[in-house]
Design an enzyme around this catalytic site. Structure first.
Site, PDB file in Angstrom:
ATOM      1  N   LYS A 185     -16.432  81.916  19.757  1.00  0.00           N
ATOM      2  CA  LYS A 185     -15.169  82.422  20.286  1.00  0.00           C
ATOM      3  C   LYS A 185     -15.227  82.483  21.802  1.00  0.00           C
ATOM      4  CE  LYS A 185     -16.066  85.814  22.110  1.00  0.00           C
ATOM      5  NZ  LYS A 185     -17.035  86.202  23.177  1.00  0.00           N
ATOM      6  N   TYR A 215     -11.693  90.291  20.659  1.00  0.00           N
ATOM      7  CA  TYR A 215     -12.067  91.186  19.552  1.00  0.00           C
ATOM      8  C   TYR A 215     -10.957  92.203  19.289  1.00  0.00           C
ATOM      9  CZ  TYR A 215     -16.852  89.422  19.704  1.00  0.00           C
ATOM     10  OH  TYR A 215     -17.954  88.613  19.647  1.00  0.00           O
TER      11      TYR A 215
HETATM   12  P1  NDP Z   1     -25.059  81.591  28.199  1.00  0.00           P
HETATM   13  O1  NDP Z   1     -24.650  81.380  29.592  1.00  0.00           O
HETATM   14  O2  NDP Z   1     -26.160  82.544  27.939  1.00  0.00           O
HETATM   15  O3  NDP Z   1     -25.482  80.199  27.552  1.00  0.00           O
HETATM   16  C1  NDP Z   1     -24.672  79.062  27.625  1.00  0.00           C
HETATM   17  C2  NDP Z   1     -25.552  77.831  27.501  1.00  0.00           C
HETATM   18  O4  NDP Z   1     -24.721  76.682  27.534  1.00  0.00           O
HETATM   19  C3  NDP Z   1     -26.538  77.631  28.660  1.00  0.00           C
HETATM   20  O5  NDP Z   1     -27.746  78.323  28.501  1.00  0.00           O
HETATM   21  C4  NDP Z   1     -26.743  76.129  28.628  1.00  0.00           C
HETATM   22  O6  NDP Z   1     -27.695  75.819  27.602  1.00  0.00           O
HETATM   23  C5  NDP Z   1     -25.413  75.601  28.146  1.00  0.00           C
HETATM   24  N1  NDP Z   1     -24.597  75.048  29.240  1.00  0.00           N
HETATM   25  C6  NDP Z   1     -24.205  73.754  29.322  1.00  0.00           C
HETATM   26  N2  NDP Z   1     -23.468  73.555  30.410  1.00  0.00           N
HETATM   27  C7  NDP Z   1     -23.379  74.747  31.056  1.00  0.00           C
HETATM   28  C8  NDP Z   1     -22.728  75.156  32.250  1.00  0.00           C
HETATM   29  N3  NDP Z   1     -22.016  74.303  33.006  1.00  0.00           N
HETATM   30  N4  NDP Z   1     -22.862  76.439  32.624  1.00  0.00           N
HETATM   31  C9  NDP Z   1     -23.552  77.310  31.876  1.00  0.00           C
HETATM   32  N5  NDP Z   1     -24.169  76.975  30.722  1.00  0.00           N
HETATM   33  C10 NDP Z   1     -24.082  75.694  30.309  1.00  0.00           C
HETATM   34  O7  NDP Z   1     -23.744  81.997  27.381  1.00  0.00           O
HETATM   35  P2  NDP Z   1     -23.678  82.781  26.021  1.00  0.00           P
HETATM   36  O8  NDP Z   1     -24.748  82.323  25.107  1.00  0.00           O
HETATM   37  O9  NDP Z   1     -23.576  84.217  26.285  1.00  0.00           O
HETATM   38  O10 NDP Z   1     -22.235  82.305  25.480  1.00  0.00           O
HETATM   39  C11 NDP Z   1     -22.037  81.033  24.893  1.00  0.00           C
HETATM   40  C12 NDP Z   1     -20.814  81.079  23.985  1.00  0.00           C
HETATM   41  O11 NDP Z   1     -21.050  82.010  22.953  1.00  0.00           O
HETATM   42  C13 NDP Z   1     -19.527  81.515  24.664  1.00  0.00           C
HETATM   43  O12 NDP Z   1     -18.440  80.808  24.148  1.00  0.00           O
HETATM   44  C14 NDP Z   1     -19.405  82.988  24.318  1.00  0.00           C
HETATM   45  O13 NDP Z   1     -18.071  83.450  24.289  1.00  0.00           O
HETATM   46  C15 NDP Z   1     -20.011  82.992  22.937  1.00  0.00           C
HETATM   47  N6  NDP Z   1     -20.609  84.299  22.602  1.00  0.00           N
HETATM   48  C16 NDP Z   1     -20.269  84.878  21.422  1.00  0.00           C
HETATM   49  C17 NDP Z   1     -20.777  86.107  21.088  1.00  0.00           C
HETATM   50  C18 NDP Z   1     -20.424  86.721  19.774  1.00  0.00           C
HETATM   51  O14 NDP Z   1     -20.755  87.882  19.562  1.00  0.00           O
HETATM   52  N7  NDP Z   1     -19.775  85.990  18.876  1.00  0.00           N
HETATM   53  C19 NDP Z   1     -21.658  86.838  21.993  1.00  0.00           C
HETATM   54  C20 NDP Z   1     -22.022  86.104  23.182  1.00  0.00           C
HETATM   55  C21 NDP Z   1     -21.491  84.884  23.467  1.00  0.00           C
HETATM   56  P3  NDP Z   1     -28.785  74.656  27.780  1.00  0.00           P
HETATM   57  O15 NDP Z   1     -29.643  75.100  28.913  1.00  0.00           O
HETATM   58  O16 NDP Z   1     -29.462  74.642  26.472  1.00  0.00           O
HETATM   59  O17 NDP Z   1     -28.046  73.389  28.066  1.00  0.00           O
END
Ligand code: NDP
Length: 369
Positions: free
Chosen positions: A136, A221
């Site tokens: 989401k 949410y």
């Molecule tokens: P993070 O920033 O921690 O991780 C995102 C990952 O995406 C990065 O580590 C990287 O992984 C990859 N990535 C690729 N391109 C980019 C870019 N340009 N900038 C940043 N990251 C990039 O985010 P979250 O894990 O917190 O969130 C990811 C998704 O999950 C979002 O859509 C968020 O809304 C959702 N979410 C949902 C939650 C829930 O409870 N359902 C809770 C938290 C988040 P790599 O290094 O492997 O390429």
């Protein structure tokens, strides 16, 4: 938590809005195409949520496991390969991702990237013939969300949104109390979710990656809660942006936002979402009593009370019960649960965009269509 059969019977009757109460997959007798007992999931984007929640869940789920990864960071590929014993052939980067089409170990691709990347990767996953889970908010616009739903439909693959709370006992109790009118007709909902955001350079503060501020991230949410606590869809919305008190962080997204919605039968909803205030509450007033959760939306433990006393329900790991629930439904019925489908995500996107439009224009925006 209600017994499984009770919960299932309940889920079958959740209203999906637009005046429709859809039949749920457990009463659809589609022939499952999977002979596997455990579905292979590939996580796309190894950030905080993938690492600290989904990977943890996939190590304890009964019917799915971490089969592959897609990452733009080679060091993470090495670390995850070792930690989770992932074969080299199941590791991709964003360029090689499309080759996942030929990988029989991967049944479901789970997109955990920044919001604006969801659209591209859901479309690529559908083209690769893989079923898709997407975090989401499912996209950053209604048009994108519609394209995602259409692409998955055209490709004949399932699309699910990671609405973990739909599988969580306190939230399921809110659905039961509200939709079954256990304490009478719902009259008013107050729903707030905000936190004080840290790193000023993170993607959540960049509109081109996040699509918006706290409303997109956590306000969603609150929108979900107003829908599942009432079992109805909103008719109109008015909204107001809060002041920008932190000019360093909030250059492209809102710092906070408030909105008001009317639902059928005169139910009023007040919502608030913020990257400045720590708040996490749901309060529902009904004709014969009230019910509330606080904390209501985080990873828990959630807590709740009604006008009749404390809610004593099991504390679960949200992502584990979500993945177990989705994969169980899929293995049995060849479909993801309808209450966390792409169409469900699309409904939320229309409401989120309506809230932004109302805040931008100062007008009452109709959501009834
Ligand atoms: P993070 O920033 O921690 O991780 C995102 C990952 O995406 C990065 O580590 C990287 O992984 C990859 N990535 C690729 N391109 C980019 C870019 N340009 N900038 C940043 N990251 C990039 O985010 P979250 O894990 O917190 O969130 C990811 C998704 O999950 C979002 O859509 C968020 O809304 C959702 N979410 C949902 C939650 C829930 O409870 N359902 C809770 C938290 C988040 P790599 O290094 O492997 O390429």
């Amino acid at each position: 938590m209600p017994a499984n059969h009770t919960r299932r019977a309940f889920l079958q009757t959740i209203s999906l809005g637009l005046g429709t109460t859809l039949a749920f997959p457990s009463i659809i007798h589609a022939k499952p195409s999977f002979q596997k007992k455990k579905l292979g999931i590939a996580l796309v984007g190894l950030g905080s949520y993938a690492k600290n929640q989904l990977a943890v869940a996939l190590a304890q789920t009964d019917n799915c496991y971490l089969a592959g990864i897609v990452t733009g960071t080679p060091a993470k590929a090495e670390e995850w390969k070792r930690k989770y014993n992932i074969p080299e052939k199941n590791i991709y980067n964003y360029q090689s991702f499309d080759q996942i089409a030929d990988n029989k170990d991967i049944d479901i691709v789970y997109i955990v990237l920044p919001n604006s990347m969801h659209h591209e990767f859901v479309l690529r996953a559908a083209k690769a013939g893989k079923h898709v889970m997407c975090e989401k908010p499912m996209s950053v616009s209604v048009k994108e969300a519609e394209e995602m739903v259409a692409a998955c439909k055209k490709a004949g693959v399932q699309l699910g949104i990671g609405y973990r709370l739909h599988f969580e006992p306190f939230t399921q109790e809110v659905m039961r109390l509200g939709q079954k009118k256990i304490l009478g007709d719902v009259r008013f909902v107050q729903t707030n979710f905000g936190f004080s955001i840290g790193d000023p350079t993170q993607w959540r503060l960049k509109k081109e990656l996040a699509g918006g501020g706290p409303l997109m991230d956590v306000g969603i949410y609150c929108v979900q809660a107003s829908r599942y606590a009432t079992g109805k869809e909103p008719l109109w919305v008015t909204a107001q942006l809060g002041p920008i008190t932190d000019k360093q962080r909030f250059t492209t997204v809102e710092e906070s936002i408030s909105w008001q919605m009317e639902f059928p039968d005169g139910i009023m909803v007040n919502g608030f979402s913020s990257y400045k205030s720590n708040i996490e509450q749901l309060y529902v007033s009904a004709t014969n009593g009230w019910f509330q959760l606080g904390p209501a939306y985080g990873y828990g433990p959630l807590k709740g009370r009604t006008s009749q006393g404390e809610l004593n329900l099991p504390v679960v790991h949200h992502q584990t019960v979500m993945l177990n629930g989705i994969c169980k439904e899929f293995l049995e019925n060849n479909k993801f649960p309808a209450h966390t489908s792409g169409e469900e995500g699309l409904r939320d996107m229309k409401i989120l965009m309506g809230i932004y439009e109302a805040a931008r224009t100062g007008k009452k925006i109709s959501l009834a269509s």
